[in-house]
Design an enzyme around this catalytic site. Structure first.
Site, mmCIF file in Angstrom:
data_model
loop_
_atom_site.group_PDB
_atom_site.id
_atom_site.type_symbol
_atom_site.label_atom_id
_atom_site.label_comp_id
_atom_site.label_asym_id
_atom_site.label_seq_id
_atom_site.Cartn_x
_atom_site.Cartn_y
_atom_site.Cartn_z
ATOM 1 N N GLU A 53 0.812 -1.223 0.000
ATOM 2 C CA GLU A 53 0.000 0.000 0.000
ATOM 3 C C GLU A 53 0.848 1.278 0.000
ATOM 4 O O GLU A 53 0.420 2.309 -0.497
ATOM 5 C CB GLU A 53 -0.962 0.017 1.189
ATOM 6 C CG GLU A 53 -2.104 -0.990 1.087
ATOM 7 C CD GLU A 53 -1.747 -2.356 1.653
ATOM 8 O OE1 GLU A 53 -0.549 -2.601 1.941
ATOM 9 O OE2 GLU A 53 -2.657 -3.194 1.805
ATOM 10 N N PHE A 115 -10.562 -7.534 14.383
ATOM 11 C CA PHE A 115 -9.564 -7.975 13.409
ATOM 12 C C PHE A 115 -9.339 -6.881 12.360
ATOM 13 O O PHE A 115 -10.295 -6.353 11.803
ATOM 14 C CB PHE A 115 -10.023 -9.271 12.732
ATOM 15 C CG PHE A 115 -9.082 -9.728 11.650
ATOM 16 C CD1 PHE A 115 -7.789 -10.114 11.955
ATOM 17 C CD2 PHE A 115 -9.482 -9.725 10.319
ATOM 18 C CE1 PHE A 115 -6.912 -10.513 10.956
ATOM 19 C CE2 PHE A 115 -8.609 -10.118 9.313
ATOM 20 C CZ PHE A 115 -7.317 -10.521 9.638
ATOM 21 N N GLN A 116 -8.099 -6.551 12.124
ATOM 22 C CA GLN A 116 -7.691 -5.505 11.176
ATOM 23 C C GLN A 116 -8.333 -4.153 11.490
ATOM 24 O O GLN A 116 -8.690 -3.400 10.599
ATOM 25 C CB GLN A 116 -7.958 -5.929 9.719
ATOM 26 C CG GLN A 116 -7.052 -7.083 9.304
ATOM 27 C CD GLN A 116 -6.984 -7.341 7.815
ATOM 28 O OE1 GLN A 116 -7.938 -7.103 7.093
ATOM 29 N NE2 GLN A 116 -5.851 -7.834 7.352
ATOM 30 N N LYS A 165 -17.093 -0.877 7.162
ATOM 31 C CA LYS A 165 -17.624 -1.967 6.334
ATOM 32 C C LYS A 165 -19.167 -1.925 6.230
ATOM 33 O O LYS A 165 -19.718 -2.172 5.165
ATOM 34 C CB LYS A 165 -17.172 -3.295 6.966
ATOM 35 C CG LYS A 165 -17.796 -4.542 6.384
ATOM 36 C CD LYS A 165 -16.875 -5.233 5.421
ATOM 37 C CE LYS A 165 -17.500 -6.532 4.920
ATOM 38 N NZ LYS A 165 -16.813 -7.055 3.744
ATOM 39 N N MET A 483 24.524 8.919 1.395
ATOM 40 C CA MET A 483 24.389 10.171 2.125
ATOM 41 C C MET A 483 24.705 9.963 3.608
ATOM 42 O O MET A 483 25.339 10.804 4.253
ATOM 43 C CB MET A 483 22.985 10.741 1.945
ATOM 44 C CG MET A 483 22.846 12.173 2.413
ATOM 45 S SD MET A 483 24.010 13.309 1.641
ATOM 46 C CE MET A 483 23.013 13.972 0.305
#
Lengths: 575, 165
Positions: A53, A115-116, A165, A483
C-alpha cells in the site's frame, strides 16, 4: 417512478466517476471487498494493483505531481491503511493533493480491537489536511466530494476518508446524489493578495539594488512557471529554485543561478546572503534552505508570498507578507509594477550581476572524473541529460543520487522533477515513476535511485510487469548508503556505522526474474553506449545498475550551523 | 505570556482531537481548555488559555485557523474582555470553627456552599483565575482542602464585539 438505489460501495465508485477519476491505486482486503466488487462491475475507472500500500500512495503521488490531477488510493482497514501512512506524510510535506479511501471495520466493532482494526483517522491526524468518517451511506458522496475539494484547493494536501464496512455492504442501499460545487463556511482560502501588500511589495522591489527571486514548490503546484519567468524577466534579477521548485524557471535560463540550500550552488546561496531584497514565492524557508536561521540573510528585506499563512514568518520573519495564490499574486505584482512604471536600476543591476558572475565562476558543481577511474555519479546524471535531451521525467529516491540529479539535470519545465523533498522518503522513486509512466506512456520516465532506496519498494517491479510500465531505473550503485556515509565521513570521524550494504543482490537477475531487462555498467567507457541502449528500449522496463565511485561526496554542502552561504566546496575546501 | 484564545468551530466528531493534536504536535502549551456546543448546536465554542511569546502565539493562531473545522479564532487577551472560571471545592468542615471560617470566606468571595456532608462543605465559586487562586489560598489557611475541580477559563470580549458567524 421509483428512485434507483445504490450500495455504499457503489456510491464510492459513482462519486469517483462523477469527479472524473481515471485511476485508483490500491490493494484489496476484507473491509473494502464491497468496493472492489463495485469496481469490478464498471469500466470507467481502472484499478491499479500495487504490491504494497505504501507504493499505492507514492504511485498516486507521482501521478499527481506529473499531471496535477488528484491521486486516489484505496486500502483496507488496519495494516492496509497503516501502510499508507508514510505515503500520506510524504504527500503532506510536499503539499500534494491526494484522497485516501481507507476501509474500516463495521461501526458496531469500532473500538473493540476487532480484526484488522486501526484508528486510521487518529493515526493520520498530524499528516493530513483533513479527514472524514462516513457513518452512513448517504455521507459517502458528500465526504468524497469535499475530500477532493479540500485536497486540491488552497494549500493542497492529502485527505483521508474512512469507510466502515457496514456502510458499504449490499444489504444497505440508498439514493445517490452528489454535489461537486462545494462551499464550506469554515474553509475559504484566500486567493488574492491584499492590494496594500502588493503595492508595498512592488515599492520594495523598485527600491532594491540587489534583488533575488527565491521560488519553490508553489510555482510547480500552481502551474505558474511561465508567469514566474515573465516576472523574473521583467525584474531582470537572479532567480533561484528550491529542491521542490526545480523547473519553475527553465534550468538553462540566463538569470537562473541554480538550486539553493544545503546542496545548492555557491552562487545561489551567496546571492541570497548578499541580497537586499528577497522575493520569496511559494516557498517555506525550510531548514535545508536557510541553514542557521539566526544568521539568515541579515540585510535583506523579505517579501514572502504564500497561500498558507502558517508558512509566513514561521521560521524567518517576513517584512512584507502576502497571503494568496502565488499565480494570482504574481500577476497582481506584474500589473502593479507596470502601474508604477517600474524599470530596473541599470547600474545597480550591472554591479549585482558582476558580483554574481564571480560566484558563478567558482563552478561549485564541478567534479573530477579521471578516465581510468570509477564512474562519478554526477557523470551518470549528465549522460542521462544528454541522451534524453533534458526532456525526461526524473523521479528520484532519497540520498546522494537525489542531490546529484537535482544539481546536474537542469529541468526545462515544472513537474519534470519528482522527488520527496520534505519528508525525504526512501522508496518513493520507483512507485512515483510508475505513476508518471501511467500518465505519460510515451515519455521517458527515469527512476534515479541508489542501491539502498531501490530496495525499499523493489517489489513494485511486479506491478510494472502487470501494467506494462516501462520506466528506466538507473541505480547509482555505490555499495553503501551514500548520504549516511557522507555524514559519517564528515561528522562522525569516518565510522561507517550500518551504512555499508554487505549483501547486495544481483539487481540484473532481480529485474530479469520479473520479466524486465537488466543492464550492468561498470566502467566509464561503456557508460554512454549502454545508457543509450537502455533508453532505446521502449516496451520493457530497463534496470540499469551503474557501479559508481563509493567515495564521492555531494558538494557544495552547507557547513553546519553556519550562514546560508557558508559551504564546503569539496573535501576540506571551504567557500 | 498568558493568552486567552476564543475559537468557534464546527461541532463535529473529531474536532476537539484535531485541536488538541495540533497543540501537542507543534509543542504548543495548553494551560486550560474548555469546550461546549453554543446556542447554535452546529457550532462549538472553545476557550484555550496558553502561554508563549508573540512569535509562538502568531503560529498558534494561524495553525488553529488552518484546521478545516475551525471557523474563527481570536486572541481576546489584549481586548477588554470577561474571563470566568468555575471552581468546585470540597473542604473539611469538622468543627464549628472551620464551618464558620469556610462560610465567612465563601461569603467574602461571593461563593456558595452548594452541598454539605457529615464533615465536609462543597463550595462553588466563579471568577477569573486570580480570584479562584486567592480563594483557595484563603481556604487552605483555615481548613483542609479534600478535593477541588476547576473548569478552566471561558472568555468573551466586552461590549458589542462578538465572535459569531
Amino acid at each position: 417512478m421509483t428512485t434507483e438505489l445504490f450500495t455504499g460501495a457503489e456510491m464510492v465508485v459513482k462519486s469517483l466517476s462523477a469527479l472524473k477519476v481515471k485511476y485508483i491505486f490500491g490493494y484489496p482486503g476484507g473491509s473494502v471487498l464491497d468496493i472492489y466488487d463495485a469496481i469490478f462491475q464498471q469500466d470507467e475507472i481502472e484499478h491499479i494493483l500495487v504490491r504494497h500500500e505504501q507504493a499505492a500512495t507514492h504511485m498516486a503521488d507521482g501521478y499527481t505531481r506529473a499531471t496535477g490531477e488528484v491521486g486516489v488510493v484505496l486500502a483496507t482497514s488496519g495494516p492496509g491503511a497503516t501502510n499508507c501512512v508514510t505515503g500520506i506524510a510524504t504527500a503532506y510535506m510536499d503539499s500534494i493533493p491526494m484522497v485516501v479511501l481507507a476501509g474500516q471495520v463495521a461501526s458496531t466493532l469500532i473500538g473493540n480491537d476487532a480484526f484488522q482494526e486501526t484508528d486510521i483517522v487518529g493515526c493520520t491526524r498530524p499528516i493530513i489536511k483533513h479527514s472524514f468518517n462516513c457513518r452512513s451511506l448517504t455521507d459517502i458522496p458528500d465526504a468524497i466530494a469535499k475530500a477532493f475539494y479540500l485536497a486540491n484547493t488552497g494549500r493542497p494536501g492529502p485527505v483521508v476518508v474512512e469507510l466502515p464496512k457496514d456502510v458499504l455492504i449490499p444489504q444497505n442501499k440508498g439514493p445517490f446524489s452528489i454535489d461537486t460545487d462545494i462551499k464550506m463556511r469554515s474553509y475559504n482560502p484566500n486567493v488574492k493578495g491584499h492590494t496594500k501588500q502588493i503595492k508595498k511589495a512592488a515599492q520594495t522591489i523598485a527600491k532594491a539594488k540587489k534583488l533575488v527571486v527565491y521560488s519553490g514548490g508553489g510555482i510547480v503546484i500552481s502551474d505558474s512557471s511561465e508567469l514566474l519567468t515573465t516576472l523574473v524577466e521583467t525584474l531582470k534579477a537572479p532567480v533561484t529554485n528550491t529542491l521542490m521548485g526545480l523547473g519553475g524557471v527553465p534550468g538553462t535560463h540566463d538569470q537562473y543561478i541554480g538550486m539553493l540550500g544545503m546542496h545548492g550552488t555557491l552562487e545561489a546561496n551567496k546571492t541570497m546572503a548578499n541580497a537586499d531584497v528577497i522575493l520569496a514565492l511559494g516557498v517555506r524557508f525550510d531548514d535545508r534552505v536557510t541553514n542557521n536561521v539566526e544568521k539568515f540573510c541579515p540585510n535583506a528585506t523579505i517579501i514572502h508570498v504564500d497561500i498558507d499563512p502558517t508558512s509566513i514568518s514561521k521560521t524567518i520573519n517576513a517584512h512584507v507578507p502576502v497571503v494568496g495564490l502565488v499565480e494570482i499574486v504574481m500577476q497582481q505584482l506584474i500589473d502593479e509594477l507596470k502601474e508604477i512604471n517600474f524599470t530596473p536600476d541599470k547600474d545597480a543591476l550591472s554591479l549585482w550581476w558582476q558580483q554574481i558572475n564571480l560566484w558563478r565562476n567558482v563552478k561549485s558543481l564541478s567534479y573530477q572524473q579521471d578516465e581510468n577511474e570509477k564512474i562519478k555519479p554526477q557523470r551518470v546524471v549528465e549522460a542521462m541529460y544528454k541522451i534524453t535531451n533534458g526532456e525526461a521525467y526524473v523521479c528520484s529516491d532519497v540520498g546522494q543520487h537525489q542531490m546529484f540529479a537535482a544539481q546536474h539535470y537542469p529541468f526545462a519545465k515544472p513537474r519534470q522533477w519528482i522527488n520527496s523533498g520534505g519528508l525525504g522518503t526512501m522508496g518513493f522513486g520507483l512507485p512515483a515513476a510508475m505513476g508518471v509512466k501511467l500518465a505519460f506512456p510515451d515519455k521517458h520516465v527515469i527512476c534515479i535511485t541508489g542501491d539502498g532506496s531501490i530496495q525499499m519498494n523493489i517489489q513494485e517491479l511486479s506491478t510494472c510487469s502487470q501494467y506494462n510500465l516501462p520506466v528506466v531505473i538507473v541505480t547509482l550503485n555505490n555499495r553503501s548508503l551514500g548520504m549516511v556515509r557522507q555524514w559519517q565521513d564528515m561528522v562522525y570521524g569516518g565510522r561507517h556505522s550500518s551504512s555499508y550494504m554487505e549483501s547486495l543482490p544481483d539487481f540484473i537477475k532481480i529485474a530479469e526474474a520479473y520479466g524486465h531487462v537488466g543492464i550492468q555498467i561498470d566502467t566509464l567507457d561503456e557508460l554512454e553506449d549502454k545508457l543509450t541502449q537502455a533508453f532505446a528500449i521502449k516496451d520493457k522496463l530497463v534496470f540499469v545498475d551503474v557501479m559508481v565511485d563509493e567515495k564521492e561526496h555531494v558538494y557544495p554542502m552547507h557547513i553546519r550551523t553556519g550562514a546560508i552561504d557558508e559551504m564546503w566546496l569539496s573535501k576540506g575546501v571551504k567557500a | 505570556m498568558r493568552r486567552i484564545l476564543a475559537i468557534l468551530m464546527e461541532n463535529e466528531p473529531g474536532s476537539l482531537s484535531r485541536i488538541v493534536g495540533l497543540f501537542s504536535q507543534r509543542a504548543f502549551n495548553i494551560e486550560s481548555l474548555t469546550v461546549a456546543p453554543t446556542d447554535d448546536n452546529s457550532l462549538s465554542r472553545m476557550t484555550i488559555a496558553t502561554k508563549g511569546d508573540d512569535k509562538v502565539l502568531e503560529q498558534i493562531v494561524k495553525q488553529v485557523n488552518k484546521l478545516i473545522d475551525v471557523i474563527k479564532i481570536t486572541d481576546i487577551t489584549d481586548r477588554k474582555h470577561i474571563e470566568r472560571e468555575l471552581l468546585l471545592v470540597k473542604v473539611s468542615a469538622m468543627n464549628d470553627k472551620s464551618r464558620t471560617e469556610v462560610k465567612r470566606i465563601t461569603d467574602i468571595f461571593r461563593g456558595n456552599i452548594i452541598d454539605i456532608g457529615k464533615q465536609v462543605y462543597t463550595v462553588q465559586l466563579t471568577g477569573d483565575a486570580d480570584k479562584l487562586n486567592a480563594f483557595i489560598n484563603a481556604l487552605q489557611n483555615e481548613t483542609e482542602i479534600i478535593e477541588s475541580a476547576r473548569s478552566g477559563c471561558v472568555g468573551m470580549a466586552r461590549g458589542d464585539q462578538a465572535l459569531r458567524i
